[in-house]
Scaffold this active site. Structure first.
Site, mmCIF file in Angstrom:
data_model
loop_
_atom_site.group_PDB
_atom_site.id
_atom_site.type_symbol
_atom_site.label_atom_id
_atom_site.label_comp_id
_atom_site.label_asym_id
_atom_site.label_seq_id
_atom_site.Cartn_x
_atom_site.Cartn_y
_atom_site.Cartn_z
ATOM 1 N N LYS A 13 32.300 31.506 42.362
ATOM 2 C CA LYS A 13 32.758 30.064 42.622
ATOM 3 C C LYS A 13 31.473 29.490 43.817
ATOM 4 O O LYS A 13 30.959 28.460 43.376
ATOM 5 C CB LYS A 13 33.953 29.797 43.272
ATOM 6 C CG LYS A 13 35.039 30.500 42.369
ATOM 7 C CD LYS A 13 36.507 30.230 43.189
ATOM 8 C CE LYS A 13 36.703 30.779 44.603
ATOM 9 N NZ LYS A 13 36.545 32.325 44.335
ATOM 10 N N ARG A 88 44.692 26.566 46.501
ATOM 11 C CA ARG A 88 44.710 27.915 46.301
ATOM 12 C C ARG A 88 46.418 28.074 46.113
ATOM 13 O O ARG A 88 46.851 29.361 45.839
ATOM 14 C CB ARG A 88 44.411 28.666 47.403
ATOM 15 C CG ARG A 88 42.968 29.362 47.107
ATOM 16 C CD ARG A 88 42.811 29.833 48.726
ATOM 17 N NE ARG A 88 42.043 31.264 48.464
ATOM 18 C CZ ARG A 88 40.773 31.307 48.405
ATOM 19 N NH1 ARG A 88 40.065 29.943 48.682
ATOM 20 N NH2 ARG A 88 40.106 32.268 48.125
ATOM 21 N N ARG A 127 27.678 42.220 48.097
ATOM 22 C CA ARG A 127 27.459 40.867 48.530
ATOM 23 C C ARG A 127 26.660 40.967 49.838
ATOM 24 O O ARG A 127 27.417 41.671 50.778
ATOM 25 C CB ARG A 127 28.401 39.946 48.481
ATOM 26 C CG ARG A 127 28.096 38.868 49.179
ATOM 27 C CD ARG A 127 29.281 37.553 48.771
ATOM 28 N NE ARG A 127 30.568 37.745 49.348
ATOM 29 C CZ ARG A 127 31.705 36.957 49.041
ATOM 30 N NH1 ARG A 127 31.554 36.018 48.493
ATOM 31 N NH2 ARG A 127 32.773 37.344 49.672
ATOM 32 N N ARG A 160 30.290 40.300 54.895
ATOM 33 C CA ARG A 160 31.809 39.297 55.438
ATOM 34 C C ARG A 160 32.711 40.540 55.566
ATOM 35 O O ARG A 160 33.002 41.517 55.164
ATOM 36 C CB ARG A 160 32.216 38.722 54.380
ATOM 37 C CG ARG A 160 31.967 37.074 54.542
ATOM 38 C CD ARG A 160 32.029 36.385 53.142
ATOM 39 N NE ARG A 160 33.398 36.223 52.797
ATOM 40 C CZ ARG A 160 34.044 35.333 51.815
ATOM 41 N NH1 ARG A 160 33.179 34.656 51.272
ATOM 42 N NH2 ARG A 160 35.121 35.538 51.183
ATOM 43 N N ARG A 171 43.103 40.639 48.582
ATOM 44 C CA ARG A 171 42.773 39.386 47.858
ATOM 45 C C ARG A 171 43.087 38.955 46.472
ATOM 46 O O ARG A 171 43.374 37.994 46.121
ATOM 47 C CB ARG A 171 41.264 39.027 48.394
ATOM 48 C CG ARG A 171 41.091 38.773 49.779
ATOM 49 C CD ARG A 171 39.538 39.041 50.141
ATOM 50 N NE ARG A 171 38.505 38.308 49.801
ATOM 51 C CZ ARG A 171 37.271 38.308 49.384
ATOM 52 N NH1 ARG A 171 36.740 39.591 49.901
ATOM 53 N NH2 ARG A 171 36.536 37.547 48.939
HETATM 54 P P1 AP5 Z 1 30.288 34.153 45.088
HETATM 55 O O1 AP5 Z 1 29.691 33.302 44.769
HETATM 56 O O2 AP5 Z 1 30.100 34.330 46.580
HETATM 57 O O3 AP5 Z 1 31.683 34.472 44.788
HETATM 58 P P2 AP5 Z 1 33.036 33.811 45.326
HETATM 59 O O4 AP5 Z 1 33.848 33.340 44.115
HETATM 60 O O5 AP5 Z 1 32.588 32.274 46.005
HETATM 61 O O6 AP5 Z 1 33.479 34.494 46.152
HETATM 62 P P3 AP5 Z 1 34.359 34.561 47.649
HETATM 63 O O7 AP5 Z 1 34.594 35.999 48.218
HETATM 64 O O8 AP5 Z 1 33.685 33.379 48.588
HETATM 65 O O9 AP5 Z 1 35.713 33.933 47.112
HETATM 66 P P4 AP5 Z 1 37.176 34.010 47.839
HETATM 67 O O10 AP5 Z 1 37.899 32.727 47.105
HETATM 68 O O11 AP5 Z 1 37.617 35.069 48.286
HETATM 69 O O12 AP5 Z 1 36.545 33.430 49.347
HETATM 70 P P5 AP5 Z 1 36.746 32.031 50.175
HETATM 71 O O13 AP5 Z 1 35.668 32.042 51.149
HETATM 72 O O14 AP5 Z 1 37.034 30.715 49.524
HETATM 73 O O15 AP5 Z 1 29.678 35.590 44.609
HETATM 74 C C1 AP5 Z 1 29.865 36.729 45.031
HETATM 75 C C2 AP5 Z 1 28.776 37.896 44.870
HETATM 76 O O16 AP5 Z 1 28.599 37.961 43.549
HETATM 77 C C3 AP5 Z 1 27.334 37.192 45.718
HETATM 78 O O17 AP5 Z 1 26.888 38.224 46.174
HETATM 79 C C4 AP5 Z 1 26.772 36.478 44.446
HETATM 80 O O18 AP5 Z 1 25.431 36.768 44.524
HETATM 81 C C5 AP5 Z 1 27.157 37.503 42.949
HETATM 82 N N1 AP5 Z 1 27.283 36.741 41.823
HETATM 83 C C6 AP5 Z 1 27.812 35.422 41.668
HETATM 84 N N2 AP5 Z 1 27.873 35.183 40.498
HETATM 85 C C7 AP5 Z 1 27.177 36.200 39.691
HETATM 86 C C8 AP5 Z 1 26.852 36.432 38.236
HETATM 87 N N3 AP5 Z 1 27.400 35.556 37.601
HETATM 88 N N4 AP5 Z 1 26.396 37.599 38.083
HETATM 89 C C9 AP5 Z 1 26.136 38.416 38.879
HETATM 90 N N5 AP5 Z 1 26.162 38.454 40.285
HETATM 91 C C10 AP5 Z 1 26.927 37.014 40.740
HETATM 92 O O19 AP5 Z 1 37.922 32.426 51.311
HETATM 93 C C11 AP5 Z 1 38.000 33.522 52.290
HETATM 94 C C12 AP5 Z 1 39.183 33.418 52.893
HETATM 95 O O20 AP5 Z 1 39.638 32.166 53.517
HETATM 96 C C13 AP5 Z 1 40.466 33.414 52.031
HETATM 97 O O21 AP5 Z 1 40.892 34.646 51.859
HETATM 98 C C14 AP5 Z 1 41.649 32.744 53.085
HETATM 99 O O22 AP5 Z 1 42.206 33.630 54.201
HETATM 100 C C15 AP5 Z 1 40.824 31.730 53.486
HETATM 101 N N6 AP5 Z 1 40.920 30.359 52.657
HETATM 102 C C16 AP5 Z 1 39.828 29.964 51.979
HETATM 103 N N7 AP5 Z 1 40.298 28.689 51.415
HETATM 104 C C17 AP5 Z 1 41.659 28.683 51.647
HETATM 105 C C18 AP5 Z 1 42.788 27.866 50.963
HETATM 106 N N8 AP5 Z 1 42.625 26.759 50.216
HETATM 107 N N9 AP5 Z 1 44.017 28.061 51.519
HETATM 108 C C19 AP5 Z 1 44.355 29.065 52.171
HETATM 109 N N10 AP5 Z 1 43.376 29.975 52.628
HETATM 110 C C20 AP5 Z 1 41.887 29.868 52.311
#
Ligand code: AP5
Length: 218
Positions: A13, A88, A127, A160, A171
């Site tokens: 994402k 979410r 990552r 991370r 997660r």
């Molecule tokens: P990346 O693009 O970083 O993936 P992502 O989907 O953004 O992963 P996240 O781990 O950031 O998502 P998340 O939803 O768990 O975390 P968030 O920060 O929102 O890609 C991942 C890896 O793969 C990278 O190394 C990249 O280079 C590689 N890659 C990407 N695309 C690729 C492809 N096509 N092919 C090959 N490699 C690829 O949330 C974290 C925490 O915050 C949550 O657990 C929660 O505690 C809190 N939180 C955040 N938002 C909320 C909310 N709305 N409500 C409540 N709690 C929340």
């Protein structure tokens, strides 16, 4: 145009948000990035949310809605918003509906990116992030040029806190239980995207869909 990027942790994402927001001049709001920044600064919000974020639990809906409102109010000059990692829960989606109704606006489309859990696990375990500029690398699919140092800042890359096997499994489970119901909530607006392809193929697919969508609206 207001777009939601929906999908499990690690599906790409954040990677796609950078590309799509530039392409369509959208303001990208990542709730995860906002929360991690607050934790890093150890501010009031950071202290409240640290345990949730580092253990892969969801931060309470009211806090998240407040953050979204603030971020939207501060960035009204763009062509629209791109939400990465929000909503979410169904409760958050309803909160977003209220915000948009007050602005006489709406969520236009929801991009549901998906990939198998094995792919996700491998991506998240490999990552790496630059603590200086925030650049995201992947040791397998997008490695830095020089060991585990940032190509731009030269700083040692970090992992991370929630990118360990146990927390990733948690997660994924939280996603299944609390976030996947949004696929039904948004069923009329959903565009499905195969996140298992390469970064550029996924981006091309999304851009093609969004261009088609905005042409159809004219
Ligand atoms: P990346 O693009 O970083 O993936 P992502 O989907 O953004 O992963 P996240 O781990 O950031 O998502 P998340 O939803 O768990 O975390 P968030 O920060 O929102 O890609 C991942 C890896 O793969 C990278 O190394 C990249 O280079 C590689 N890659 C990407 N695309 C690729 C492809 N096509 N092919 C090959 N490699 C690829 O949330 C974290 C925490 O915050 C949550 O657990 C929660 O505690 C809190 N939180 C955040 N938002 C909320 C909310 N709305 N409500 C409540 N709690 C929340």
């Amino acid at each position: 145009m207001n777009i939601i990027l929906l999908g499990p942790p690690g599906v790409g994402k954040g990677t796609q948000a950078v590309i799509i927001s530039k392409e369509f001049n959208l303001y990208s709001i990542s709730t995860g990035d906002i929360l991690r920044e607050s934790i890093k600064n150890n501010d009031e919000l950071g202290k409240k949310v640290k345990n949730y974020v580092e253990n892969g639990a969801l931060v309470p809906d009211n806090l998240i809605i407040m953050l979204i409102n603030q971020a939207m109010n501060a960035n009204i000059s763009f062509n629209g918003f791109l939400f990465d990692g929000f909503p979410r829960t169904v409760q958050q989606a309803k909160g977003l509906d209220v915000i948009f109704t007050e602005r006489e606006n709406q969520v236009d489309t929801v991009l549901a990116i998906n990939a198998d859990n094995e792919i996700i696990m491998e991506r998240l375990l490999s990552r790496r992030i630059c603590p200086g500029c925030g650049m995201v690398y992947n040791l397998i699919t997008n490695p830095p040029r020089n060991g585990e140092k940032c190509d731009i800042c030269g700083l040692e890359l970090t992992i991370r806190k929630d990118d360990n096997r146990e927390t990733i499994l948690h997660r994924l489970e939280v996603y299944r239980k609390r976030t996947a119901p949004l696929l039904i909530y948004y069923k009329e607006k959903l565009i499905k995207v195969n996140g298992a392809e390469s970064v550029s193929d996924v981006a091309d697919n999304i851009i093609e869909n969004l261009v088609r969508y905005s042409n159809a609206r004219r």
